[in-house]
Design a protein around this motif. Structure first.
Motif, short mmCIF file in Angstrom:
data_model
loop_
_atom_site.label_atom_id
_atom_site.label_comp_id
_atom_site.label_asym_id
_atom_site.label_seq_id
_atom_site.Cartn_x
_atom_site.Cartn_y
_atom_site.Cartn_z
N ILE A 195 91.81 7.28 24.59
CA ILE A 195 92.97 8.07 25.03
C ILE A 195 93.65 8.70 23.81
N ALA A 196 93.83 7.90 22.77
CA ALA A 196 94.51 8.36 21.56
C ALA A 196 93.74 9.49 20.88
N ILE A 197 92.42 9.36 20.80
CA ILE A 197 91.60 10.40 20.18
C ILE A 197 91.73 11.72 20.94
N TYR A 198 91.72 11.62 22.28
CA TYR A 198 91.86 12.83 23.10
C TYR A 198 93.23 13.47 22.88
N LEU A 199 94.27 12.64 22.76
CA LEU A 199 95.62 13.16 22.52
C LEU A 199 95.68 13.93 21.20
N ILE A 200 95.03 13.40 20.19
CA ILE A 200 95.03 14.06 18.88
C ILE A 200 94.34 15.42 18.96
N ALA A 230 91.20 6.13 32.64
CA ALA A 230 90.60 5.21 31.67
C ALA A 230 91.08 3.78 31.89
N VAL A 231 92.36 3.62 32.18
CA VAL A 231 92.92 2.29 32.45
C VAL A 231 92.29 1.70 33.70
N LEU A 232 92.08 2.54 34.72
CA LEU A 232 91.45 2.08 35.95
C LEU A 232 90.03 1.57 35.70
N VAL A 233 89.26 2.35 34.95
CA VAL A 233 87.89 1.94 34.61
C VAL A 233 87.91 0.62 33.85
N VAL A 264 89.55 -0.45 23.73
CA VAL A 264 88.64 0.68 23.52
C VAL A 264 89.12 1.89 24.31
N MET A 265 89.54 1.67 25.56
CA MET A 265 90.07 2.76 26.39
C MET A 265 91.31 3.37 25.74
#
Length: 300
Positions: free
Chosen positions: A187-192, A163-166, A182-183
């Motif tokens: 990332i945070a939503i996926y972690l949750i 995500a950081v690369l994009v 936004v990235m």
């Protein structure tokens, strides 16, 4: 009383050590790079990587403790240490996610320019290092909740680096600097999501819930088909750890048989529960017309 021991895949801890070293290196690189470039996503990734280092160390210690032999003071040994590690690691995934969300919202409100080229190179480093660590732990993660918690930390790190690369590429070519925040939110939503799932599994095992894969009514029905069995009751089925699935119950026999005859019945029950339900530790109390509750589940 019966015990069947059927431990299939023995998890090895050496891959964890290597993953710890790799994550220490990448965390330091991302902290320095995040400060220089001003990238919140990169600093967020570094924070997550640092939590990974702690989680991996915790998982490694728990793995070693779980192999400790049983004693008079610790009759189960420390086999549940890995479940505690999985619970803690899942909790840290969720905590880190909310820290990232707070930082991302703050950066959206107060955006500033980011050195995107440095972000891109460090994101590539993160993808390579975390990707390699993920491959190292993949096999163990399929068999062990503790290793899965460590694996998920690393997998989410790898996805975060993607995500950081994009984001870095979009910032470099289109100057879209808000994409960094936004990235971070994604990332945070996926972690949750992954953290809550892992937390639920670890909690159920720690609370001795009946495993989801065990249909207790079907189990009782199958045991009742065995000759000599009247009723299985006072039933408890739980995971001690990933490798050990336990059952304890009272068995009301249909006849007043000798212990040698009960051993034959017990052996049949052991074989059935191991082959059909994967239960490898069985403790059964034989009874004949004993005056006690005969419900399947009884509050002891």
């Amino acid at each position: 009383m019966g015990h069947n021991h059927n431990h299939n895949h023995q998890v090895q801890g050496k891959n964890l050590l290597f993953s710890i070293l790799l994550n220490v290196v990448i965390t330091l690189a991302q902290v320095i790079g995040g400060i220089i470039s001003g990238s919140l996503a990169l600093l967020s990734d570094a924070l997550h990587n640092f939590s990974d280092v702690l989680s991996l160390v915790f998982s490694y210690v728990a793995h070693k403790l779980s192999r400790k032999k049983a004693s008079l003071d610790q009759t189960f040994g420390l086999k549940r240490a890995e479940l505690i590690a999985a619970f803690v690691n899942a909790s840290t995934l969720i905590i880190v996610a909310f820290i990232l969300i707070y930082g991302a919202i703050e950066r959206l409100i107060h955006p500033h320019e980011i050195e995107s080229e440095l972000v891109i190179w460090l994101a590539l480093l993160g993808i390579v290092v975390n990707g390699f660590s993920v491959l190292l732990l993949k096999k163990d993660a399929d068999k062990n909740l503790n290793m899965k918690s460590a694996y998920l930390h690393l997998l989410t790190d790898m996805l975060a680096s993607v995500a950081v690369l994009v984001g870095g590429l979009l910032m470099l070519f289109y100057q879209i600097y808000w994409i960094d925040s936004v990235m971070t939110l994604l990332i945070a939503i996926y972690l949750i999501v992954v953290g809550i799932d892992l937390l639920k599994k670890a909690t159920k095992m720690l609370m001795l819930f009946t495993p989801e894969e065990i249909n207790l009514k079907e189990l009782i029905k199958e045991v009742h088909k065995i000759k000599g069995v009247n009723k299985l009751h006072h039933i408890h089925v739980w995971h001690l750890n990933e490798e050990e699935l336990h059952l304890e119950a009272h068995l009301d026999c249909s006849e007043d048989i000798k212990m040698s005859e009960f051993n034959i019945v017990l052996h049949q029950i052991e074989d059935l529960l191991l082959e059909k339900f994967g239960i490898n530790h069985i403790n059964i109390q034989p009874e004949f017309k004993k005056e006690d509750p005969k419900d399947y589940i009884v509050q002891d």
